[in-house]
Enzyme design. Structure first.
Site, PDB file in Angstrom:
ATOM      1  N   HIS A 235      48.912  23.719  23.832  1.00 54.97           N
ATOM      2  CA  HIS A 235      48.437  22.481  24.455  1.00 54.97           C
ATOM      3  C   HIS A 235      47.994  22.694  25.901  1.00 54.97           C
ATOM      4  O   HIS A 235      47.388  21.799  26.501  1.00 54.97           O
ATOM      5  CB  HIS A 235      49.519  21.394  24.410  1.00 54.97           C
ATOM      6  CG  HIS A 235      49.617  20.697  23.086  1.00 54.97           C
ATOM      7  ND1 HIS A 235      48.532  20.493  22.275  1.00 54.97           N
ATOM      8  CD2 HIS A 235      50.685  20.136  22.441  1.00 54.97           C
ATOM      9  CE1 HIS A 235      48.915  19.852  21.182  1.00 54.97           C
ATOM     10  NE2 HIS A 235      50.211  19.626  21.254  1.00 54.97           N
TER      11      HIS A 235
ATOM     12  N   MET B 250      46.038  24.670  29.251  1.00 55.14           N
ATOM     13  CA  MET B 250      44.639  25.001  29.492  1.00 55.14           C
ATOM     14  C   MET B 250      44.241  26.269  28.749  1.00 55.14           C
ATOM     15  O   MET B 250      43.215  26.300  28.054  1.00 55.14           O
ATOM     16  CB  MET B 250      44.394  25.196  30.997  1.00 55.14           C
ATOM     17  CG  MET B 250      42.976  25.639  31.318  1.00 55.14           C
ATOM     18  SD  MET B 250      42.624  25.856  33.077  1.00 55.14           S
ATOM     19  CE  MET B 250      43.613  27.308  33.464  1.00 55.14           C
TER      20      MET B 250
ATOM     21  N   SER C  51      49.101  37.786  34.682  1.00 52.28           N
ATOM     22  CA  SER C  51      48.363  37.314  35.840  1.00 52.28           C
ATOM     23  C   SER C  51      48.080  38.478  36.776  1.00 52.28           C
ATOM     24  O   SER C  51      48.844  39.451  36.833  1.00 52.28           O
ATOM     25  CB  SER C  51      49.175  36.246  36.577  1.00 52.28           C
ATOM     26  OG  SER C  51      48.670  36.014  37.874  1.00 52.28           O
ATOM     27  N   SER C  52      47.003  38.365  37.543  1.00 52.33           N
ATOM     28  CA  SER C  52      46.664  39.412  38.500  1.00 52.33           C
ATOM     29  C   SER C  52      47.692  39.526  39.619  1.00 52.33           C
ATOM     30  O   SER C  52      47.704  40.523  40.354  1.00 52.33           O
ATOM     31  CB  SER C  52      45.287  39.152  39.108  1.00 52.33           C
ATOM     32  OG  SER C  52      45.247  37.889  39.746  1.00 52.33           O
ATOM     33  N   CYS C  53      48.583  38.543  39.759  1.00 48.74           N
ATOM     34  CA  CYS C  53      49.595  38.601  40.819  1.00 48.74           C
ATOM     35  C   CYS C  53      50.658  39.663  40.545  1.00 48.74           C
ATOM     36  O   CYS C  53      51.515  39.905  41.397  1.00 48.74           O
ATOM     37  CB  CYS C  53      50.246  37.242  41.018  1.00 48.74           C
ATOM     38  SG  CYS C  53      51.325  36.711  39.677  1.00 48.74           S
TER      39      CYS C  53
ATOM     40  N   TYR D 280      57.110  34.571  40.006  1.00 49.63           N
ATOM     41  CA  TYR D 280      56.286  34.545  38.794  1.00 49.63           C
ATOM     42  C   TYR D 280      55.818  35.958  38.448  1.00 49.63           C
ATOM     43  O   TYR D 280      55.828  36.361  37.284  1.00 49.63           O
ATOM     44  CB  TYR D 280      55.092  33.616  39.033  1.00 49.63           C
ATOM     45  CG  TYR D 280      54.160  33.476  37.859  1.00 49.63           C
ATOM     46  CD1 TYR D 280      54.521  32.704  36.760  1.00 49.63           C
ATOM     47  CD2 TYR D 280      52.909  34.085  37.853  1.00 49.63           C
ATOM     48  CE1 TYR D 280      53.650  32.550  35.682  1.00 49.63           C
ATOM     49  CE2 TYR D 280      52.038  33.932  36.780  1.00 49.63           C
ATOM     50  CZ  TYR D 280      52.419  33.168  35.698  1.00 49.63           C
ATOM     51  OH  TYR D 280      51.562  33.014  34.635  1.00 49.63           O
TER      52      TYR D 280
ATOM     53  N   LYS E 149      56.364  38.220  34.967  1.00 48.91           N
ATOM     54  CA  LYS E 149      55.253  38.719  34.170  1.00 48.91           C
ATOM     55  C   LYS E 149      55.276  40.245  34.053  1.00 48.91           C
ATOM     56  O   LYS E 149      54.887  40.796  33.013  1.00 48.91           O
ATOM     57  CB  LYS E 149      53.922  38.239  34.760  1.00 48.91           C
ATOM     58  CG  LYS E 149      53.658  36.762  34.514  1.00 48.91           C
ATOM     59  CD  LYS E 149      53.568  36.482  33.014  1.00 48.91           C
ATOM     60  CE  LYS E 149      53.371  35.027  32.693  1.00 48.91           C
ATOM     61  NZ  LYS E 149      53.288  34.769  31.236  1.00 48.91           N
TER      62      LYS E 149
ATOM     63  N   ASN F 175      42.306  34.652  38.460  1.00 51.81           N
ATOM     64  CA  ASN F 175      42.514  33.211  38.619  1.00 51.81           C
ATOM     65  C   ASN F 175      41.677  32.433  37.610  1.00 51.81           C
ATOM     66  O   ASN F 175      40.456  32.611  37.546  1.00 51.81           O
ATOM     67  CB  ASN F 175      42.121  32.781  40.038  1.00 51.81           C
ATOM     68  CG  ASN F 175      42.934  33.483  41.098  1.00 51.81           C
ATOM     69  OD1 ASN F 175      44.119  33.242  41.248  1.00 51.81           O
ATOM     70  ND2 ASN F 175      42.291  34.385  41.827  1.00 51.81           N
TER      71      ASN F 175
ATOM     72  N   HIS G   3      46.696  25.044  41.168  1.00 56.18           N
ATOM     73  CA  HIS G   3      46.108  26.180  41.856  1.00 56.18           C
ATOM     74  C   HIS G   3      44.950  25.708  42.738  1.00 56.18           C
ATOM     75  O   HIS G   3      44.573  24.550  42.729  1.00 56.18           O
ATOM     76  CB  HIS G   3      45.629  27.217  40.844  1.00 56.18           C
ATOM     77  CG  HIS G   3      46.734  27.969  40.191  1.00 56.18           C
ATOM     78  ND1 HIS G   3      47.190  27.674  38.926  1.00 56.18           N
ATOM     79  CD2 HIS G   3      47.496  29.007  40.626  1.00 56.18           C
ATOM     80  CE1 HIS G   3      48.177  28.496  38.602  1.00 56.18           C
ATOM     81  NE2 HIS G   3      48.375  29.312  39.622  1.00 56.18           N
TER      82      HIS G   3
ATOM     83  N   ASP H 184      47.884  31.950  53.773  1.00 57.08           N
ATOM     84  CA  ASP H 184      46.669  32.339  53.067  1.00 57.08           C
ATOM     85  C   ASP H 184      46.971  33.011  51.734  1.00 57.08           C
ATOM     86  O   ASP H 184      46.146  33.010  50.829  1.00 57.08           O
ATOM     87  CB  ASP H 184      45.860  33.335  53.912  1.00 57.08           C
ATOM     88  CG  ASP H 184      44.869  32.633  54.837  1.00 57.08           C
ATOM     89  OD1 ASP H 184      44.471  31.503  54.518  1.00 57.08           O
ATOM     90  OD2 ASP H 184      44.505  33.225  55.856  1.00 57.08           O
TER      91      ASP H 184
END
Length: 316
Positions: free
Chosen positions: A13, A15, A108-110, A137, A141, A166, A180, A270
């Site tokens: 459900h 995104m 995720s790229s993080c 997070y 991951k 992202n 985000h 930032d």
């Protein structure tokens, strides 16, 4: 992959999950299963194990996670670490126990170090400190990536990890407390336009550079991964191009039609200076992103306007 193979999309459900579900249906897959959080609490190990015993899926796509931006990560570090580990560990462990042969883990790229060389290559994982604003997070991951790698190494199963940059698109989260950067900007500019093009205040200096991938492109990459066997366990998924947050703000402002002033609050963090993905491995495997950023933002704003009634009023 047989079009009748039973495919479980965890988080269908959300995104990402809803985009994957639609992409699978468009490719002719007819045996898709999903459960919402009320029907199945993925944090509950016993419930997840029982679900796998009953349903016996052939393929599992893990698009379920607790997600959010800098503010949400800062306010709820324990939940971002623990709940994401619970969700993915239960899914991965139950998949192994149920003899699921194909598992696609989305991260995720993080996961990459804050100051890693750009663009980010898969081999940079665990080579330096993480970005503090989302390390909870990221750590969760990373454990998912390593769990899939361990299963691949020890049991020879086709468990792979896709690390998208992202994401944005239809069904995104537009809650200003947890969203985000791109959807948060879109909502701020829209609200400001509606009340007379008032100034919009944005976090940071606007100088960091970010890469953005339309969610339907990620869904396409997942289907590609489903239908092909990859040589390695970890692949970046992105566009391979980036822009400054200030450039992003101007692009969204133009799309929304806001004509007021943009104010930058440099007292706010930032985050990582730059986070561009090296997508050469995915391209060598045969997949490349298709949707241009301007097109994706326009389509996202159209969806936003169509679903305005589902969003609560906010003050900017």
């Amino acid at each position: 992959m047989n079009s009748n193979a039973k495919i479980y999309v965890a988080g269908h459900h959300g995104m990402v999950g809803s985009a994957i579900w639609s992409a699978l249906e468009a490719k002719g897959y007819t045996n898709l299963i999903g459960r919402n959080s009320k029907e199945l609490d993925l944090r509950n190990q016993l419930s997840v194990s029982d679900f796998f015993s009953q349903e016996k899926p052939a393929v599992v796509i893990d698009a379920a996670a607790r997600v959010g931006g800098i503010l949400a990560n800062s306010n709820y570090p324990f939940q971002f670490l623990m709940e994401n580990m619970q969700i993915q560990n239960n899914l991965i462990d139950s998949s192994l126990n149920a003899d699921v042969q194909k598992f696609i883990f989305l991260g995720s790229s993080c996961i990459y170090p804050k100051l890693a060389p750009q663009p980010l290559k898969e081999e940079y994982l665990l080579t330096g400190p993480l970005e503090p604003t989302n390390e909870w997070y990221a750590v969760a991951k990373i454990t998912g990536v390593k769990a899939c790698e361990a299963i691949r190494k020890q049991f020879g199963k086709d468990y792979i990890s896709l690390m998208p940059t992202n994401l944005y698109g239809p069904n995104d989260n537009f809650d200003l407390n947890t969203s985000h950067v791109l959807p948060a900007m879109m909502r701020k500019f829209h609200v400001a336009k509606e009340i007379g093009n008032e100034p919009v205040e944005l976090w940071g200096s606007g100088s960091p550079m970010r890469e953005f991938l339309f969610v339907e492109d990620l869904a396409d990459a997942v289907v590609f991964a489903l239908e092909n066997k990859f040589e390695d366990n970890l692949y970046n998924v992105g566009t391979g191009t980036d822009l400054t947050i200030k450039e992003l703000a101007m692009l969204i402002q133009k799309t929304v039609g806001h004509t007021g002033e943009i104010k930058w609050d440099s007292s706010k963090p930032d985050g990582t200076p730059r986070k561009l993905m090296d997508v050469s491995k995915m391209e060598q495997a045969g997949w490349k992103a298709k949707v241009e950023l301007e097109v994706g933002i326009q389509r996202t704003y159209e969806w936003f306007l169509e679903n305005l009634e589902s969003f609560k009023e906010v003050r900017i």
